[in-house]
Design a protein around this motif. Structure first.
Motif, PDB file in Angstrom:
ATOM      1  N   VAL A 148       0.840  -1.207   0.000  1.00 57.49           N
ATOM      2  CA  VAL A 148       0.000   0.000   0.000  1.00 57.49           C
ATOM      3  C   VAL A 148       0.869   1.248   0.000  1.00 57.49           C
ATOM      4  N   ALA A 149       1.899   1.275   0.814  1.00 62.31           N
ATOM      5  CA  ALA A 149       2.769   2.452   0.893  1.00 62.31           C
ATOM      6  C   ALA A 149       3.425   2.747  -0.451  1.00 62.31           C
ATOM      7  N   LYS A 150       3.862   1.724  -1.141  1.00 64.94           N
ATOM      8  CA  LYS A 150       4.548   1.922  -2.419  1.00 64.94           C
ATOM      9  C   LYS A 150       3.581   2.230  -3.557  1.00 64.94           C
ATOM     10  N   GLY A 151       2.364   1.676  -3.492  1.00 66.07           N
ATOM     11  CA  GLY A 151       1.435   1.848  -4.608  1.00 66.07           C
ATOM     12  C   GLY A 151       0.460   2.994  -4.451  1.00 66.07           C
ATOM     13  N   CYS A 152       0.251   3.456  -3.229  1.00 68.83           N
ATOM     14  CA  CYS A 152      -0.756   4.505  -2.965  1.00 68.83           C
ATOM     15  C   CYS A 152      -0.052   5.754  -2.467  1.00 68.83           C
ATOM     16  N   SER A 153       0.619   6.409  -3.352  1.00 72.48           N
ATOM     17  CA  SER A 153       1.422   7.576  -2.964  1.00 72.48           C
ATOM     18  C   SER A 153       0.571   8.778  -2.577  1.00 72.48           C
ATOM     19  N   LEU A 154      -0.740   8.752  -2.911  1.00 75.19           N
ATOM     20  CA  LEU A 154      -1.628   9.866  -2.563  1.00 75.19           C
ATOM     21  C   LEU A 154      -2.266   9.695  -1.189  1.00 75.19           C
ATOM     22  N   LEU A 155      -1.863   8.671  -0.448  1.00 74.86           N
ATOM     23  CA  LEU A 155      -2.447   8.391   0.858  1.00 74.86           C
ATOM     24  C   LEU A 155      -2.324   9.601   1.783  1.00 74.86           C
ATOM     25  N   LYS A 156      -3.466  10.020   2.355  1.00 74.15           N
ATOM     26  CA  LYS A 156      -3.488  11.181   3.246  1.00 74.15           C
ATOM     27  C   LYS A 156      -3.806  10.809   4.693  1.00 74.15           C
ATOM     28  N   ASN A 157      -4.609   9.763   4.870  1.00 72.28           N
ATOM     29  CA  ASN A 157      -5.056   9.396   6.214  1.00 72.28           C
ATOM     30  C   ASN A 157      -4.811   7.907   6.440  1.00 72.28           C
ATOM     31  N   LEU A 158      -4.089   7.579   7.509  1.00 72.27           N
ATOM     32  CA  LEU A 158      -3.756   6.191   7.808  1.00 72.27           C
ATOM     33  C   LEU A 158      -4.027   5.920   9.283  1.00 72.27           C
ATOM     34  N   SER A 159      -4.843   4.893   9.542  1.00 70.61           N
ATOM     35  CA  SER A 159      -5.149   4.461  10.907  1.00 70.61           C
ATOM     36  C   SER A 159      -4.821   2.981  11.018  1.00 70.61           C
ATOM     37  N   LEU A 160      -3.971   2.623  11.983  1.00 73.89           N
ATOM     38  CA  LEU A 160      -3.485   1.251  12.103  1.00 73.89           C
ATOM     39  C   LEU A 160      -3.684   0.710  13.505  1.00 73.89           C
ATOM     40  N   GLN A 161      -4.218  -0.503  13.560  1.00 71.68           N
ATOM     41  CA  GLN A 161      -4.209  -1.291  14.784  1.00 71.68           C
ATOM     42  C   GLN A 161      -3.866  -2.719  14.368  1.00 71.68           C
ATOM     43  N   CYS A 162      -2.594  -2.924  14.128  1.00 64.79           N
ATOM     44  CA  CYS A 162      -2.093  -4.175  13.561  1.00 64.79           C
ATOM     45  C   CYS A 162      -0.902  -4.645  14.398  1.00 64.79           C
ATOM     46  N   ILE A 163      -1.081  -5.670  15.181  1.00 64.03           N
ATOM     47  CA  ILE A 163      -0.044  -6.080  16.121  1.00 64.03           C
ATOM     48  C   ILE A 163       1.141  -6.739  15.437  1.00 64.03           C
ATOM     49  N   ASN A 164       0.980  -7.147  14.179  1.00 64.60           N
ATOM     50  CA  ASN A 164       2.067  -7.834  13.490  1.00 64.60           C
ATOM     51  C   ASN A 164       2.802  -6.958  12.483  1.00 64.60           C
ATOM     52  N   VAL A 165       2.509  -5.667  12.469  1.00 69.58           N
ATOM     53  CA  VAL A 165       3.214  -4.738  11.574  1.00 69.58           C
ATOM     54  C   VAL A 165       4.344  -4.079  12.363  1.00 69.58           C
ATOM     55  N   THR A 166       5.500  -3.976  11.735  1.00 75.20           N
ATOM     56  CA  THR A 166       6.691  -3.474  12.433  1.00 75.20           C
ATOM     57  C   THR A 166       7.195  -2.186  11.792  1.00 75.20           C
ATOM     58  N   ASP A 167       8.340  -1.741  12.278  1.00 69.57           N
ATOM     59  CA  ASP A 167       8.960  -0.499  11.796  1.00 69.57           C
ATOM     60  C   ASP A 167       9.164  -0.492  10.286  1.00 69.57           C
ATOM     61  N   GLU A 168       9.448  -1.650   9.720  1.00 72.31           N
ATOM     62  CA  GLU A 168       9.733  -1.713   8.286  1.00 72.31           C
ATOM     63  C   GLU A 168       8.600  -1.123   7.453  1.00 72.31           C
TER      64      GLU A 168
END
Length: 672
Positions: free
Chosen positions: A325-345
């Protein structure tokens, strides 16, 4: 033209007021004025005074109710439709529809939104509404709302008015006789969705909130017939992949999709939708969908290049999906995350590729460190809102990086991040001069020095929220009050070092304050509220629950100095007596909500004085007040015609009061 049928003169006058006070008042005035003044009369006699012009319009318009039909004989359908579309409130539109049959028909044509709760016959109800309101583009069906049972209010002018009540009763009995459960009869089914599709072919927004009987078959009907659909909310619906695939194939203009708690979906449905609607999809929400994994997010990253908002709550998404998503959606303006398996990368990639990011919310992300926030601060220069909740491994270093790089930051909330302290907030105060709202919840390491820097640097701060911040005291509040004079909202709860000195400074400096809450701050006394009453005339909301040093003098000062007060919570004030309530009734005539629970010295006399003056009162909580009896409850009920909720012990409600106002009486205390 025939004289209009007058249904209700009071409603008719309300309708005229709505017409002349709406956005198209001048257009209506001109039409009515031209009728009253033939072209031969000079136009120079028309007053340029707006209030006089409005009075003229009202005078001429109200003659419609006296048999002189100037509006219907002059204004074409198109103009009245446009006026209806610009009315601000549903009550005004409803009033207009009661003037005459023509206005009723035109108002139905102008209606673009309907909202349906749980009803006795949802499928048939949708079919009925679709025939009455053919131009609806927004349909909201929320089965969390309470069931409205049919009620017979007596004889009606038109027998057809009771059709809806008959429809509900007939549908329920018919379904129960066929073997369906009573609970099923209150849930919209695929037949109802088919009626939506057949009746609202111009549909652009559809919300199906917790509609448990809706399946892919009904959603497919909507997809095939509502090709202009732009927004779809399926929160809590157990629809399958086939319905989502149909939406992707048919609704190529879809921009918003909410899939929160859609447990029946898998990657198959979301992948197909991303392929079909990838060029237009801008908003996507996914939560508690156990079978939606990185595969779906990779499809979103590949096809949804216009995506602007992503809300993701999942235990089954890892770095791979968010990286895509980060690489393909460069127009992203709003991001909300509650994902215990996502890391700094993954979050670092957001900082590198999503340079348009404006809002970031991280909830319970235990695998993010300062490395992530440093990447955000370095890359996301447009960031305006940052929310950090229960992110235990984020510290002052990360917040300092955000402060240094995100100079446009306007909203910051730090909730339970135990490694963020004074130094990080000092950095925000020194660098983020556009900050307008700051919330610190359960921040045990943030001290007075942090808010002193905010007071010095953030002159535009309008809202401050503090909850359980153990070492923040009067010096901090004094700095905010003297430095941030545009402060409008101040909420403080269980900050035991805050006393009268800080609140007095607020009263002396923050003239625009409209909302003050100082719950369970037991060092705040009457002198603080006297300063607020003298210095903050625009105050509308006040909550001093649990501030046991506050008594009659403080509340009296508020009553005399804050005439716009509409909400007052004085619960658990042991020193408050009837005299203060009498002062509130005298000075706060627009009061709508009051909470006096656990006030042991308040009696029937006090609430009697209150309700005799506060005629707009809509809710009153008064549980555990031994001085209030059944007579006081009856007085409140009989005096306040707008009352919607009275919270009281069941033993204090007489049978007569229960019969008279049982629908507005509640016996459970959930707020204290």
């Amino acid at each position: 033209m025939d004289e209009p049928e007058v249904v209700n003169s009071n409603k008719g006058e309300t309708a005229i007021v709505a017409l002349t006070a709406g956005k198209d008042r001048r257009m209506v005035e001109a039409a009515i004025y031209s009728t009253a003044n033939p072209p031969s009369e000079p136009q120079k006699h028309r007053s340029s005074n707006p209030s006089l012009s409005l009075s003229l319009s009202l005078s001429l318009s109200l003659n419609t109710m006296r048999g002189h039909d100037w509006i219907n004989s002059v204004l074409p359908d198109e103009l009245i439709l446009e006026i209806f579309r610009n009315l601000d409130s549903k009550s005004s539109r409803d009033a207009c529809s009661l003037v005459c049959r023509r206005w009723l028909t035109l108002e139905r044509f102008s209606r673009d939104t309907i909202r349906i709760g749980a009803s006795g016959s949802p499928d048939a109800l949708v079919d009925l509404l679709s025939r009455r309101f053919p131009n609806v583009t927004n349909v909201y069906i929320d089965e969390r709302l309470s069931v409205s049972l049919p009620v017979d209010f007596g004889r009606r002018r038109n027998p057809s008015h009771s059709a809806l009540s008959w429809l509900r009763l007939h549908f329920v009995s018919e379904k129960n006789e066929a073997g369906g459960s009573e609970s099923d009869s209150y849930c919209i089914s695929d037949s109802g969705l088919t009626a939506v599709a057949d009746g609202f072919m111009k549909l652009e927004k559809l919300s199906l909130i917790w509609c448990s009987n809706a399946t892919s078959a009904g959603l497919t009907s909507v997809a095939e017939k509502c090709r202009f659909l732009k927004s779809l909310d399926l929160q809590g619906c157990y629809v399958g992949d086939q319905g989502l695939v149909a939406i992707g194939k048919c609704c190529r203009q879809l921009e918003t999709l909410n899939l929160r708690f859609c447990e029946g979906l898998t990657d198959t449905g979301l992948v197909e939708l991303a392929v079909g609607c990838g060029q237009t999809l801008k908003w996507l929400g996914v939560a508690a969908c156990a079978k939606i994994t990185d595969v779906s997010l990779e499809a979103v990253g590949s096809h949804c290049s216009s995506l602007e908002t992503l809300s993701l709550d999942s235990e089954f998404v890892h770095n791979k999906g968010l990286l895509a998503v980060a690489k393909g959606c460069s127009l992203l303006k709003n991001l909300s995350l509650q994902c215990i398996n996502v890391t700094d990368e993954a979050l670092t990639a957001v900082g590198v590729f999503c340079l348009s990011l404006e809002s970031l919310a991280l909830y319970s992300c235990q695998r993010f460190t300062d490395k992530s926030l440093c990447a955000i601060g370095k890359g996301c220069k447009r960031l305006k809102s940052l929310m950090l909740s229960d992110c235990y491994f984020l510290s002052d270093k990360g917040l300092e990086a955000v402060a240094a790089g995100c100079l446009e930051l306007a909203h910051l909330e730090v909730n339970g991040c135990h490694n963020i302290g004074t130094y990080g907030l000092e950095s925000i105060g020194r660098s983020c001069m556009r900050l307008t709202e700051l919330a610190l919840l359960y921040c045990q390491k943030v001290g007075d020095e942090a808010l002193s820097e905010v007071g010095k640097g953030c002159k535009y701060l309008e809202a401050l929220h503090l909850v359980d911040c153990a070492i923040i005291g009067d010096d901090a509040i004094y700095s905010i009050a003297t430095g941030c004079r545009n402060l409008k909202r101040l909420h403080i709860r269980r900050c035991y070092e805050v006393g009268s000195k800080g609140i007095i400074a607020v009263g002396n400096n923050c003239k625009y304050l409209t909302d003050l809450s100082i719950r369970f701050c037991d060092r705040v006394g009457d002198d603080a509220l006297i300063a607020i009453g003298n210095g903050c005339p625009s105050l509308q909301h006040l909550n001093v629950s649990g501030c046991h040093k506050i008594g009659d003098d403080g509340i009296t000062a508020i009553a005399r100095g804050c005439p716009q007060l509409s909400y007052l919570d004085v619960s658990v004030l042991q020193n408050l007596r009837d005299m203060a309530l009498a002062e509130v009734g005298e000075g706060c005539r627009v009061l709508k909500d009051i909470v006096v629970s656990h006030c042991r010295q308040i009696t029937d006399v006090g609430v009697g004085h209150l309700v005799r003056r506060c005629r707009l009162l809509e809710s009153c909580h008064m549980v555990y007040c031994p001085g209030i009896t059944a007579a006081g409850v009856a007085t409140v009920i009989s005096s306040c015609t707008n009352m919607k909720k009275v919270l009281i012990e069941k033993a204090k409600v007489s049978e007569r009061t229960q019969r008279r106002a049982g629908s507005v009486i509640s016996y459970l205390c959930v707020d204290l």
